[in-house]
Every structure is written in structure tokens, then in C-alpha cells.
Design a protein around this motif. Sequence first.
Motif, PDB file in Angstrom:
ATOM      1  N   LEU A 236       0.838  -1.199   0.000  1.00  0.00           N
ATOM      2  CA  LEU A 236       0.000   0.000   0.000  1.00  0.00           C
ATOM      3  C   LEU A 236       0.874   1.250   0.000  1.00  0.00           C
ATOM      4  O   LEU A 236       0.584   2.229  -0.685  1.00  0.00           O
ATOM      5  N   MET A 243       1.235   6.134  -7.066  1.00  0.00           N
ATOM      6  CA  MET A 243       0.074   6.821  -7.635  1.00  0.00           C
ATOM      7  C   MET A 243      -0.853   7.499  -6.628  1.00  0.00           C
ATOM      8  O   MET A 243      -2.037   7.668  -6.910  1.00  0.00           O
ATOM      9  N   ASP A 244      -0.320   7.895  -5.471  1.00  0.00           N
ATOM     10  CA  ASP A 244      -1.113   8.690  -4.524  1.00  0.00           C
ATOM     11  C   ASP A 244      -2.475   8.099  -4.198  1.00  0.00           C
ATOM     12  O   ASP A 244      -3.508   8.753  -4.379  1.00  0.00           O
ATOM     13  N   ILE A 245      -2.527   6.861  -3.724  1.00  0.00           N
ATOM     14  CA  ILE A 245      -3.843   6.282  -3.491  1.00  0.00           C
ATOM     15  C   ILE A 245      -4.530   6.815  -2.232  1.00  0.00           C
ATOM     16  O   ILE A 245      -5.697   6.542  -2.000  1.00  0.00           O
ATOM     17  N   GLY A 246      -3.819   7.596  -1.422  1.00  0.00           N
ATOM     18  CA  GLY A 246      -4.493   8.288  -0.325  1.00  0.00           C
ATOM     19  C   GLY A 246      -4.876   7.435   0.868  1.00  0.00           C
ATOM     20  O   GLY A 246      -5.782   7.778   1.610  1.00  0.00           O
ATOM     21  N   ILE A 247      -4.193   6.311   1.081  1.00  0.00           N
ATOM     22  CA  ILE A 247      -4.519   5.490   2.254  1.00  0.00           C
ATOM     23  C   ILE A 247      -3.760   5.993   3.483  1.00  0.00           C
ATOM     24  O   ILE A 247      -4.302   6.083   4.580  1.00  0.00           O
ATOM     25  N   LEU A 252      -3.766  13.639   1.527  1.00  0.00           N
ATOM     26  CA  LEU A 252      -4.780  13.151   0.587  1.00  0.00           C
ATOM     27  C   LEU A 252      -5.985  12.570   1.315  1.00  0.00           C
ATOM     28  O   LEU A 252      -6.819  11.899   0.714  1.00  0.00           O
ATOM     29  N   GLY A 253      -6.069  12.807   2.621  1.00  0.00           N
ATOM     30  CA  GLY A 253      -7.187  12.264   3.380  1.00  0.00           C
ATOM     31  C   GLY A 253      -6.893  10.904   3.983  1.00  0.00           C
ATOM     32  O   GLY A 253      -7.757  10.274   4.575  1.00  0.00           O
TER      33      GLY A 253
ATOM     34  N   PHE B  51     -11.430   2.913   6.967  1.00  0.00           N
ATOM     35  CA  PHE B  51     -11.907   4.015   6.132  1.00  0.00           C
ATOM     36  C   PHE B  51     -13.416   4.056   6.053  1.00  0.00           C
ATOM     37  O   PHE B  51     -14.007   5.121   5.933  1.00  0.00           O
ATOM     38  N   PRO B 132      -7.726   4.788  -9.901  1.00  0.00           N
ATOM     39  CA  PRO B 132      -7.064   4.912  -8.601  1.00  0.00           C
ATOM     40  C   PRO B 132      -6.071   6.075  -8.575  1.00  0.00           C
ATOM     41  O   PRO B 132      -5.541   6.480  -9.615  1.00  0.00           O
ATOM     42  N   GLY B 133      -5.840   6.585  -7.376  1.00  0.00           N
ATOM     43  CA  GLY B 133      -4.787   7.560  -7.146  1.00  0.00           C
ATOM     44  C   GLY B 133      -4.930   8.806  -7.990  1.00  0.00           C
ATOM     45  O   GLY B 133      -6.022   9.329  -8.190  1.00  0.00           O
ATOM     46  N   PHE B 134      -3.801   9.303  -8.493  1.00  0.00           N
ATOM     47  CA  PHE B 134      -3.860  10.589  -9.189  1.00  0.00           C
ATOM     48  C   PHE B 134      -4.430  10.494 -10.601  1.00  0.00           C
ATOM     49  O   PHE B 134      -4.514  11.482 -11.299  1.00  0.00           O
ATOM     50  N   PHE B 135      -4.832   9.290 -10.997  1.00  0.00           N
ATOM     51  CA  PHE B 135      -5.543   9.190 -12.270  1.00  0.00           C
ATOM     52  C   PHE B 135      -7.025   9.504 -12.095  1.00  0.00           C
ATOM     53  O   PHE B 135      -7.783   9.512 -13.048  1.00  0.00           O
ATOM     54  N   GLN B 150     -13.204  12.762  -0.644  1.00  0.00           N
ATOM     55  CA  GLN B 150     -12.285  11.615  -0.545  1.00  0.00           C
ATOM     56  C   GLN B 150     -12.734  10.433  -1.401  1.00  0.00           C
ATOM     57  O   GLN B 150     -12.338   9.302  -1.161  1.00  0.00           O
ATOM     58  N   ILE B 153     -10.497   7.593  -2.449  1.00  0.00           N
ATOM     59  CA  ILE B 153      -9.973   6.590  -1.518  1.00  0.00           C
ATOM     60  C   ILE B 153     -10.779   5.295  -1.605  1.00  0.00           C
ATOM     61  O   ILE B 153     -10.230   4.204  -1.602  1.00  0.00           O
ATOM     62  N   SER B 156      -9.546   3.574  -4.537  1.00  0.00           N
ATOM     63  CA  SER B 156      -8.203   3.022  -4.315  1.00  0.00           C
ATOM     64  C   SER B 156      -8.321   1.675  -3.620  1.00  0.00           C
ATOM     65  O   SER B 156      -7.670   0.698  -4.001  1.00  0.00           O
ATOM     66  N   ILE B 157      -9.167   1.639  -2.590  1.00  0.00           N
ATOM     67  CA  ILE B 157      -9.342   0.379  -1.866  1.00  0.00           C
ATOM     68  C   ILE B 157      -9.972  -0.664  -2.783  1.00  0.00           C
ATOM     69  O   ILE B 157      -9.554  -1.823  -2.825  1.00  0.00           O
ATOM     70  N   MET B 160      -7.314  -1.890  -5.196  1.00  0.00           N
ATOM     71  CA  MET B 160      -6.313  -2.722  -4.522  1.00  0.00           C
ATOM     72  C   MET B 160      -6.892  -4.110  -4.236  1.00  0.00           C
ATOM     73  O   MET B 160      -6.269  -5.130  -4.501  1.00  0.00           O
TER      74      MET B 160
END
Lengths: 579, 221
Positions: A236, A243-247, A252-253, B51, B132-135, B150, B153, B156-157, B160
Motif C-alpha cells: 500500500l 500513484m497517490d492512493i491516499g490510504i 490526501l485524506g 476508512f 485509482p490515485g492521481f488518475f 475523498q 480513496i 483506491s481500496i 487494490m
Amino acid sequence: MAITEAKKMTTLQVKRFKPSENPTNTFLTDEKGVWAWMTTVDHKKIGIMYLVAVAFFFALAGFLAIALRTELWTPAKTFIEADTYNQLFTLHGAMMVFFVLVPSIPAALGNFILPMQLGAKDVAFPRLNLASLYIYVAGAIFTFAALASGGFDTGWTFYTPYSSDGNGAGVIWVTLGVFILGFSSILTGTNFITTIHKLRAPGITWDRLPLNIWALYATSIIQVLATPVLAITILLLSFENIMDIGIFDPALGGDPVLFQHFFWFYSHPAVYIMIVPGFGIISEVISTFSKKTVFGYWAIALSSLAIAFIGFLVWGHHMFTSGQSAVATTVFSFLTFLVGIPTGIKIFNWIATLYRGSIDMKTPMLYVFIFLFLFSIGGFTGIMLGALSVDIHLHDTYYVVAHFHYVMMGGTLIALLAGLHYWWPKMTGKMYNEKLAQISAVLIFIGFNMTFLPQFIMGAQGMPRRYYNYIDQFTPFHQTSTIGSYILGVAFLIILYYLVKSLFSGEKAPSNPWNSRGLEWQSTSPPDFHNFDHTPVVINGPYDYHKPMEEFQLGLAVSHEGHDAEHAPAEVDTTEEKA
Amino acid sequence: MANHSASHPAHVQHHFVDSDQQFDSAKLGMWVFLVNEILFFGGLFCAYIIFRAWYPELFTQAALQLDKVWGGVNTIVLIGSSLTVAMAIRSAQRNEIKGLRINLMITILLACVFLVIKYFEYEHKLHLGIAPGFFWNPAPEVTATLDHPQANIFFSIYYMMTGIHGLHVLVGIGLMIWLYIRAGKGHFSAEYYTPVEITGLYWHLVDLIWIFLFPLLYLIE
Ligand code: HEM
Ligand SMILES: [Cu+2]
């Protein structure tokens, strides 16, 4: 109950196999050449290759430590820049923990010794064993790639947001390296658990398991349960960077404290991955050199499992000042005290083992005494750090640095040295120079205390850890510490010298130089490719020094399906016969 | 050498005493590995819980973006594949090598169906900028119903969890193709089918994880 017991008994025909003192065929002569070594599935060769790799990283990380200590000779800049300093201590810590201490005892010594103590020909999955070595090497390559791409300076703990905001490629590479490395640890653990359950020689029931095996068993359980959590955490974190997933990144929160929870959920148990195998070695050596049954076999065996279990419940003690809830900190503090109990049980049982033993102060035993002294200090200071109010003051100071060096170096590394000297004759077939070995052990003891005792004092007086500069009043402490580290450096060079020398011109080792009753000693030195050229049969406990040596050299007289260890031999025929 | 028993069948590796010991070891090793996998995914589930507790309204909103129908179809597909892999083991135990190969083939096909459906789901989302992420670059029709700072996020989860799970499916397909080939070469019989058995165990775990992922990601409202 009695009837079913009786039904399960099988009668084994055994005879004595006295190990030859002049073996012509050993695992070293069996497969020769670089390629044979690189593709071998022999646990002994893999163990030795691990040992070399671990020694290499130890030398590298040790060299960095000397550089760090030299920089701290003066309060301001001595010879390197502050940024370099940050990178060096990070690299030192990460290498020592992940590349040295975690694999050192299980993967290097354990790999060699575990199947022999079980009377097995190999570990359950020899190819996975070789794979774990290559995975380790791959992890190392990633770490060097991290250095080549700008390095990393987050500390070995990789805390976010240090590790998540714009550190560049270095952090990504090293975290992926640690991710990969984790799998080598997982494979070793999986292999050991299976081997211990399924590959015991006839007669090795659970109550005849050497304590080293119990320790490796507990360690493997921790490896299997904790390492995957590190793996996902690190994965993670890598994605956070890629890629800045923000976890984990607060900007990024994400939640940086979640990272700390994840990290310590692995890393506290990981400190037991490092120390518990050391406990195993201490039990073996202390019994061999006191010529006495270990006192409190079950207490020592089960306390390893207790440590493995409680070790999973205390991770929060690293986060007392991270903004955890007050309830959580209190609970974690209390649970931390509990870990001291099984550890204390072990120390008392070892000391009771010494009582009235015929103690032989050979080098391995010398290291055991050094261990008992240093590890006890490390353990006690751990309890102090576990006390909430005290830790608020001591957290992130040199006191913590001193604590973990007392347990990791004074504990694990000293135990490793004890084991290395103890099993060296078995592994290489050569004796080292006992006098030089004793001198360097004493030098290590002196150098170690000079290096780390002053750090307790500095820490208690408020010297923060990971600092490049310090105020003048700490100068004498830092300088003592630096001199101590040089002594340590010299001592390790002496060890390297006489160990390497022994390979070329050392005296030939007898099969059992210490007169141990351990099964691994009932083979030739160095052992045969299949460890024993018979299937060993065990009828006594591993520490039954009151029984004659002949009873420890038994093997199946006829070829027989004897893998089922629960079937204790009911009738044992000990006809004297030379193999 | 005395400890080299002459009666070793070909499939028994040299360091095992007999076939049973090898089978038991392989099975125990696989169970230990599965424990590993559970803890590995456990970390992700833990992140999910944290989260979801942080941003409960985000999770219920964002889940609406996921396609329940196709998620449901995929669940049925995977459960079906668990059945066929169990049947493959049964065939091996009965020495029915043809049945073993047919069942393996069906399992492989079902696993591929799962991945194809997953591919179209991903494709659709990426098309809408749900990445995900900055895309992360949601299209207006997404932001109309999903308005949360958010929001990325959650995805992202999602990526993943489903991504790592998908990777496991891929590994499973690879393993089963390998089994299929070996079965064709006559490596397996009622005496020796250890690789089939332990791959089956692995495959059940992969299914089981999806059975948790599906409701946690798709079915929350
Ligand atoms: C009686 C057993 C032990 C107790 C009660 C204990 C307790 C603690 C506590 C409370 C801390 C946190 C201090 C702080 O950061 O403020 C700590 C740090 C640490 N301990 Fe221990 N410990 C014990 C044994 C060990 C062992 C056996 C090892 C390793 C072999 C170890 C390695 C470490 C390390 C590496 C740190 C520092 C981590 C860091 O922040 O970089 N400890 N210990
Ligand atoms: Cu800890």
C-alpha cells in the motif's frame, strides 16, 4: 486409552551407528562447483549461503554504523553532511533488521541445524527453500537500486508522511525490496512448520523435541502470521508513492497513524522473530556446556509460544505519543508488561540449568553468559519503556536506541555468535582458534557496553535519537560510545580472521567436540549429504546427559517406514555394531 | 546408502519416507500458506473497515457506482468453479483422468469468464475517470451522484482489493493449466494427485475471498 496406545506402538529394530571420525563423503564433497551450489536444494548448503549473505550485509551495515558513530564524535559536523547522515542511519537500520537479524538465525543456522535435529534428510520443501534464498537476493537488488536512485532517509520504520511525500524513487525501490524480502521469510516459516510437524525421525515425540526446534517453531508461527501484514502495508505504501492512493498520506485524506499500526503489528512480533530463535540456541548451548538436562523443559518450550502469542498484542507501545486513544495506550502498556513474564521464565530456567552443572567455559558458553547479562538489561529497559509515564519522557531518545541494541545486538546477535561457534565444527568440519575466539568475545562485551551504556544515560537526559547534531554536554557520552564502536569493529574483524583461517588451516573437528547429546552431533563433521547414513531413532530426551552416549547413536537396522514420530519404539535392540 | 529405501515410487521426493508423508506435508504446507494469504488480505480488510468508519457516507454513495448484477454473476461463476475444482479432485481420487481434465478445463474457463467480466467492469470505470490515485478524474455523470472530497480513496481500496484478488485468479489459472498439462502426460493417479489437491485448496480460498469482497464492496447501501 491404554489399548489404543498399545496398538499404535510399533517395534523398531535398531542398532548403533557410531559416526565416523574420518568421513570421506560429506555434503561438501558431494556436489562441487559454483553451479552445483547455486542450484542445490540441500538445506545445509542453502544455510551456508544464507550465512554468507547475512555476514555480507552485517559487514556493510556495520561499516555504516562505524561511519555514523564517527560523525557523532563532535557536536557539529565531523565529516559528512546532515542529509547523508539521515540516509546512512536509515540504511544501517533497514539492513540490520531486514537483511541481517530477521533471516540470520532461522534461515542461516536454522536451515542447517533444524532438519538434523529432527533426523530428517531435508526440510519439507527443499525447492521453496532455495527459492527463499533467491527472493532474498532479489530483495537485496531492489535495495541497491534504491541507493542508486537517490537513496532514502525515512528511518527503517518508513513512517508516513516522511515516506510518502515526494521522496522520489528511492523509497519506492526499498519498500518493494522489503516487500519481496518478506516472502523469503514467509517461505522459511512455512517450510519449518511443515518440517517440524511431518518430518521427525522415529521416536522424536513432541516432548523430545530439542528446545531449539520449539523456538524455531514459535518463530515460524510469528513469521507466517505477521509478515503478510507487513507485505500488504508495504505494498500500500508503494502504491501511495507510485500513484497517490491516499490510504496513508494525510494530505490526501489518508491516515498516517494507520500506517504505524500496520507497521508495528508486524514489527513488534518481528522483534520476536529476531530474538526467539536466539533463545533456542541459548537452551542448546547452556545444556551442552553444563552437561545437564535443561531445567524446566516445558516451561522453556511453551514460553516461546507464549511470547509468540502475547507479542501480537503489544504493538501499540510504539505509539504512545502518536495520538492513540488513552484507553488504548493504557491497555497496550499493561499487555507489554505481560511479555516480560515468559521472557523472565526462560532466564530463570537457564540459570537453574547452570546450577550444579559441570560448566565448561568454551567460547559458545562465554557468549551465553554475555547474552544473559546483556539481554536482561535490554529486557528490563523494555519494561521501563512500556510504562506509560516513563515512555512519554523516553520515547524517541537514545534510551530507546540503547534498549533495542541491548536486545537486538546483545540478545540476537550474541546468541547468533554463540550458535555459530557452537555449530561451526559441525558445519565446516574445522575447529577455530579457541584463544582468539575468547579474546574477541571479551572485546565484544567491553566494546558493546562502552557503545550502548552511555546511550541510556544520554537518552534519559534527553538526547533525541536520529539527530545529526547535539549539545556540548553530551560530548563525553558520544565519544565513549564512538570508541566502543571501534572496539566492536576490531573484535568482529578478529572473528572474521580466525573463522576464515580455520577453514584453511583449522584443526580437523571430531564428530562431537562438545560431547553433546543432541541428534545433530551424532553425524559426521561435516555431515553426509543426507545428514545421516541411516534413519536415526531417538529413545531419549535431547538433554539426557545422565544416559550413555551409545543410546543417542541409534538408527533403524532395517529399512522400514519409520516416519511416524508418534509411534515411539517399544522395543529397542541396542546391539553394538559399528556402522 | 542405508537410508535410501529402494522401494521409492517415482513421484516421492528423496527426502520423504513414503507417499503419505509427502502428501501430508504438501497439504499442511498449503494450509500454512493459506493462513498467510488470509492475513495478507486481512490488512486490506482492516484498511477497508477503518476508512468505512472514517467516511461512512462515502462508502454507501460510492458503492452505487459498482455494478451489482455483473458482480453477482461473477460470484456465481466463482462458486461454480469451486464446485468443478472439487469434482476434479474427486475424479483424481477415483483414477478418472479424463474426468480430471474435463473438470480442470471447466474450472479454467470459469476463471477466465470471471476475469473477462472483471475486465469490462474496470474498462467501464476507467472510461468514466473512476481510476485509482492521481488518475482519478471523474466524468460529470459520476460527480452528479458521487460528491465527496475523498471519493478516490474508496476506489483506491476497491482497485487494490479486486486487483490483488484478480492477480490470485490469474495465478490460479496458470496453476490449473499446468495441472491440465501434467494430467495429460499421465502424471496423476489415485496414488498421486497432491498438486491437484493443494491447488484446489488454494482455489477455494480465492473464491472465499471474493465472497467477502462482493458484499463489502458492491452490496452496501
Ligand atoms: C521484555 C521485552 C521487551 C519489552 C517490554 C520491550 C518494550 C519496548 C518498548 C515499550 C519500546 C518503545 C519505546 C519507544 O519508542 O518509546 C521498544 C522499542 C523497541 N524495541 Fe523493545 N521491548 C522488549 C524486547 C525487545 C526485543 C527482544 C527486541 C528485538 C530483538 C526489541 C526491539 C525493539 C526495537 C527495535 C525498538 C525501537 C523501534 C523504533 O522505534 O525504531 N525489543 N521496546
Ligand atoms: Cu515493541
